[in-house]
Write an enzyme that holds these catalytic residues in place. Structure first.
Site, PDB file in Angstrom:
ATOM      1  N   TYR A  31      48.771  52.641  43.162  1.00 62.36           N
ATOM      2  CA  TYR A  31      49.335  52.181  41.572  1.00 62.36           C
ATOM      3  C   TYR A  31      49.807  53.478  40.764  1.00 62.36           C
ATOM      4  CZ  TYR A  31      46.840  47.876  43.222  1.00 62.36           C
ATOM      5  OH  TYR A  31      46.420  46.764  43.915  1.00 62.36           O
ATOM      6  N   TYR A 160      46.871  37.246  40.580  1.00 62.79           N
ATOM      7  CA  TYR A 160      46.659  38.208  41.426  1.00 62.79           C
ATOM      8  C   TYR A 160      45.809  37.968  42.583  1.00 62.79           C
ATOM      9  CZ  TYR A 160      46.055  42.716  43.732  1.00 62.79           C
ATOM     10  OH  TYR A 160      45.771  43.590  44.511  1.00 62.79           O
ATOM     11  N   ASP A 254      40.312  31.513  44.827  1.00 60.51           N
ATOM     12  CA  ASP A 254      40.070  32.977  45.111  1.00 60.51           C
ATOM     13  C   ASP A 254      39.000  33.734  44.160  1.00 60.51           C
ATOM     14  OD1 ASP A 254      40.183  35.797  45.446  1.00 60.51           O
ATOM     15  OD2 ASP A 254      42.517  36.039  45.106  1.00 60.51           O
ATOM     16  N   LYS A 283      35.246  41.743  47.110  1.00 63.67           N
ATOM     17  CA  LYS A 283      34.862  42.796  46.131  1.00 63.67           C
ATOM     18  C   LYS A 283      33.095  42.907  46.015  1.00 63.67           C
ATOM     19  CE  LYS A 283      38.742  43.838  43.841  1.00 63.67           C
ATOM     20  NZ  LYS A 283      39.766  42.811  43.599  1.00 63.67           N
TER      21      LYS A 283
END
Ligand SMILES: *Cc1c(COP(=O)(O)O)cnc(C)c1O
Length: 437
Positions: A31, A160, A254, A283
């Protein structure tokens, strides 16, 4: 590695940092416009909520390494578990073989999800891949059931779900810069979350029109994370479940960001009392130590693949799936959720984030301040120069990484009050210094 470190120590500090200059020209960062980005920080160690830099500085960490390090860095219990597993068996392929850490983890994940019926665990090595697997499960579910036309996915603006192509196609088109990848991405149905009457009827209209083409709805429950840290309430999830049932669609949650306590309950689906057909986790799954992800499906999904026909199998198998080190780390992380008062810590962080960030409302550039669980957000009218803003936090001795138009904190659950106060003080100070819009 350890030999190099001790050699370098003997040569003194200067030799220590040559890896930085030598290697940096060969690295491509995420990014980042490489031409404009500030040079990345050289990190040499981490502990608790501290990041140690090569030049000797220490930063208080406000992000927990993209929300993974929920117990703080280098937790001794996770480290010991990984070290034990490393000595025994770091990895074994999962095709035709299984091992204790993976099977134990699968059983424990099913148990802590509660009475959801989500009980078949497919392991992979990253969140994006877990989402790809969920999408493949959903689409093939309908193929195996004799309805091959149902292949599209409904997803939400502001969402996202990852950076691989399937996941990108169900993420917000703007954030994922779909325009650059037109032609590569499947055209999915991206709609607004049904948060009010107007958006609810627009959502309903899309389902009514396309239902026979749709395989599933995918959503980040309660918090849309990387798309802008936007919150919605549990009612929205009940609306989605009801709509999915009415049109016979599958529902995918999600929980890669929301899972493992981040929003205040262990899983967002528990806070909402809404059960999806598939959930994705990653995560914080390993407490921020190793890459691992899981896609967990209910019996209805699994049964559609259970057949005498080999073509009805799920054809997916990441090389490093169910990595034994990762599974050992995840089991140790679950031990910590059982033994230590993580959800109480999240509740305490939530109070402190509110106290510390609420005063930002008085600054003219601030549009909104919001807190849910261990997520604190200050939304600005805009951020002109992200690089510069990020540098200001580093100069204040904290690691905070604003994106879009938001400054946010997602600390480790084990952060001390004093450390957290340094983070919220820094946010208030940096926001106060912004030139008036
Ligand atoms: C981070 C994230 C992903 C992607 O996970 P990676 O491990 O970065 O591939 C997917 N969904 C959500 C909600 C996430 O926050």
């Amino acid at each position: 590695m350890s030999r190099n470190t001790s050699e370098n120590k003997q040569k003194g500090q200067a030799a220590d940092s040559s890896w930085y200059e030598k290697g940096l020209r060969h690295i491509w960062l995420p990014y980042a416009q490489m031409k404009l980005a500030s040079p990345p920080l050289a990190v040499t160690a981490s502990r608790g909520s501290h990041i140690v830099l090569a030049d000797g500085r220490e930063l208080i960490d406000g992000i927990a390494s993209w929300w993974t390090a929920c117990h703080g860095y280098n937790h001794p219990h996770i480290r010991a578990a990984v070290e034990r597993q490393l000595a025994q068996m770091p990895h074994i392929m999962f095709g035709g073989m299984v091992h204790e850490q993976a099977l134990t983890l699968a059983k424990r994940l099913v148990e802590i999800l509660g009475r959801t019926g989500l009980d078949r665990v497919f392991f992979s090595e990253s969140g994006s891949v877990a989402v790809e697997v969920a999408l493949k499960m959903a689409v093939q579910y309908w193929v195996n059931r004799g309805r091959p036309g149902r292949s599209r996915i409904v997803a939400f603006a502001g969402g996202y779900h990852g950076d691989t192509t399937g996941a990108m196609a169900v993420s917000d088109p703007q954030e994922s810069m779909h325009a650059a990848f037109r032609g590569l991405l499947p055209q999915q149905l991206i709609v607004d979350l049904p948060v009010d009457e107007a958006s609810a009827s627009a959502f309903e209209a899309v389902l009514a029109r396309h239902a026979s083409d749709i395989a599933a709805i995918i959503v980040e429950p309660l918090v849309q994370g990387a798309g802008g840290m936007r919150f919605h309430d549990t009612e929205v999830l009940r609306t989605l479940r009801a709509a999915a049932d009415r049109y016979q669609l599958l529902l995918i949650f999600d929980e890669i960001f929301t899972g493992f306590g981040r929003t205040g309950s262990l899983f967002a689906l528990q806070a909402a009392g809404v059960v999806p057909d598939i959930v994705t986790l990653s995560k914080a799954l390993t407490g921020g130590t190793l890459p691992l992800a899981a896609t967990i499906a209910n019996q209805k999904i699994f049964e559609a693949f259970w057949s005498d026909d080999p073509a009805k199998a799920l054809m997916h198998g990441p090389t490093y799936m169910a990595n034994a080190l990762g599974c050992a780390a995840a089991n140790a992380s679950l031990d910590l959720f059982e033994r230590e008062p993580r959800l109480d810590q999240v509740a305490r962080i939530s109070r402190l984030l509110k106290e510390g960030l609420e005063p930002c409302r008085k600054f003219s550039r601030v549009k909104n301040v919001r807190v849910m669980g261990a997520i604190g957000v200050v939304e600005l009218d805009r951020i002109e120069n992200l690089n510069e803003l990020r540098q200001r936090f580093i100069a204040k001795g904290v690691f905070v990484r604003p994106f879009g138009s938001i400054v946010y904190l997602t600390p480790a659950f084990t952060i001390t009050e004093e450390e957290l106060a340094k983070l919220t003080d820094a946010v208030r100070a940096v926001v106060a210094e912004l030139p008036p819009g």
